[in-house]
Design a protein around this motif. Structure first.
Motif, PDB file in Angstrom:
ATOM      1  N   GLN A 165       0.860  -1.184   0.000  1.00  0.00           N
ATOM      2  CA  GLN A 165       0.000   0.000   0.000  1.00  0.00           C
ATOM      3  C   GLN A 165       0.894   1.231   0.000  1.00  0.00           C
ATOM      4  O   GLN A 165       1.897   1.275   0.706  1.00  0.00           O
ATOM      5  N   GLN A 167       1.381   5.368   0.504  1.00  0.00           N
ATOM      6  CA  GLN A 167       0.836   6.537   1.186  1.00  0.00           C
ATOM      7  C   GLN A 167       0.572   7.630   0.158  1.00  0.00           C
ATOM      8  O   GLN A 167       1.464   8.350  -0.252  1.00  0.00           O
ATOM      9  N   GLN A 168      -0.682   7.743  -0.296  1.00  0.00           N
ATOM     10  CA  GLN A 168      -1.050   8.667  -1.373  1.00  0.00           C
ATOM     11  C   GLN A 168      -0.643  10.105  -1.056  1.00  0.00           C
ATOM     12  O   GLN A 168      -0.258  10.858  -1.946  1.00  0.00           O
ATOM     13  N   SER A 169      -0.708  10.503   0.202  1.00  0.00           N
ATOM     14  CA  SER A 169      -0.438  11.900   0.558  1.00  0.00           C
ATOM     15  C   SER A 169       0.986  12.324   0.249  1.00  0.00           C
ATOM     16  O   SER A 169       1.294  13.515   0.181  1.00  0.00           O
ATOM     17  N   GLU A 170       1.871  11.361   0.039  1.00  0.00           N
ATOM     18  CA  GLU A 170       3.268  11.678  -0.248  1.00  0.00           C
ATOM     19  C   GLU A 170       3.485  12.047  -1.711  1.00  0.00           C
ATOM     20  O   GLU A 170       4.554  12.543  -2.069  1.00  0.00           O
TER      21      GLU A 170
END
Length: 199
Positions: A165, A167-170
């Motif tokens: 998975q 971390q989309q926010s990165e």
């Protein structure tokens, strides 16, 4: 573009293949021999030395092996590779990169981001201005492709076909996950999405 930017192919108007190799990035045969012998003597039950590479060393997981089991053995391999490289005269010029199913030894200047520049140079040469680019990958290191395209101003989406998975926010670009994984995930995305060709 292959081998992290060390090799690339083009096709001319007669559909003939032209192969290019950046020999300045190649690894000496003496080091290749040592690592090949290491794999044959210690790791042949879990991985193999890819003889097709021209400018780097790639050691890949044997087909059908459990990825979880491979990951544990991969850590031992990385330690052995580090020792061999450290003992060579090229220690400062090489790096080790790991993916889901492989460990690669390469020139420290190359990588997925470096390879993107080869593609962008070709696009400029052909006067092609893509409206959108999709990058596919099954390892965290593959994100470097999308990051470089984004940095260069392209509209990019990353299609992740691995098990982890992210971390989309990165990241500042969309990340798409497929239900199936690896090559089946790539096929899933391509067959479930329509791409309109414009002239």
């Amino acid at each position: 573009v292959g081998e992290m930017g060390g090799t690339w192919l083009t096709f001319d108007n007669n559909e003939q293949t032209n192969e290019y190799i950046d020999n300045s990035l190649s690894i000496p045969e003496s080091l290749m021999k040592k690592i090949r012998e290491l794999i044959e003597l210690k790791y042949s039950s879990s991985m193999f030395y890819d003889e097709t590479k021209k400018t780097m060393i790639s050691i890949e997981m044997n087909e059908g092996m459990s990825i979880d089991v491979y990951k544990k053995i991969q850590k031992l391999l990385i330690n052995d590779l580090s020792q061999i490289i450290k003992q060579s005269s090229l220690g400062k010029n090489l790096k080790i990169d790991t993916t889901t199913i492989a460990a690669d030894v390469m020139n420290k200047h190359v990588g997925k981001g470096f390879a993107v520049h080869r593609i962008v140079d070709w696009l400029k040469e052909k006067k092609i201005n893509p409206k959108q680019i999709f990058a596919f990958g099954d390892s965290m290191s593959d994100l470097l492709m999308a990051e470089k395209f984004y940095e260069l101003g392209f509209l990019i989406e990353f299609v992740f076909v691995g098990n982890q998975q992210i971390q989309q926010s990165e990241y500042k670009f969309p990340i798409i996950y497929t239900t199936a994984k690896f090559e089946k995930g790539t096929l899933e995305f391509l067959t479930n999405n329509s791409f309109t060709k414009t002239s």
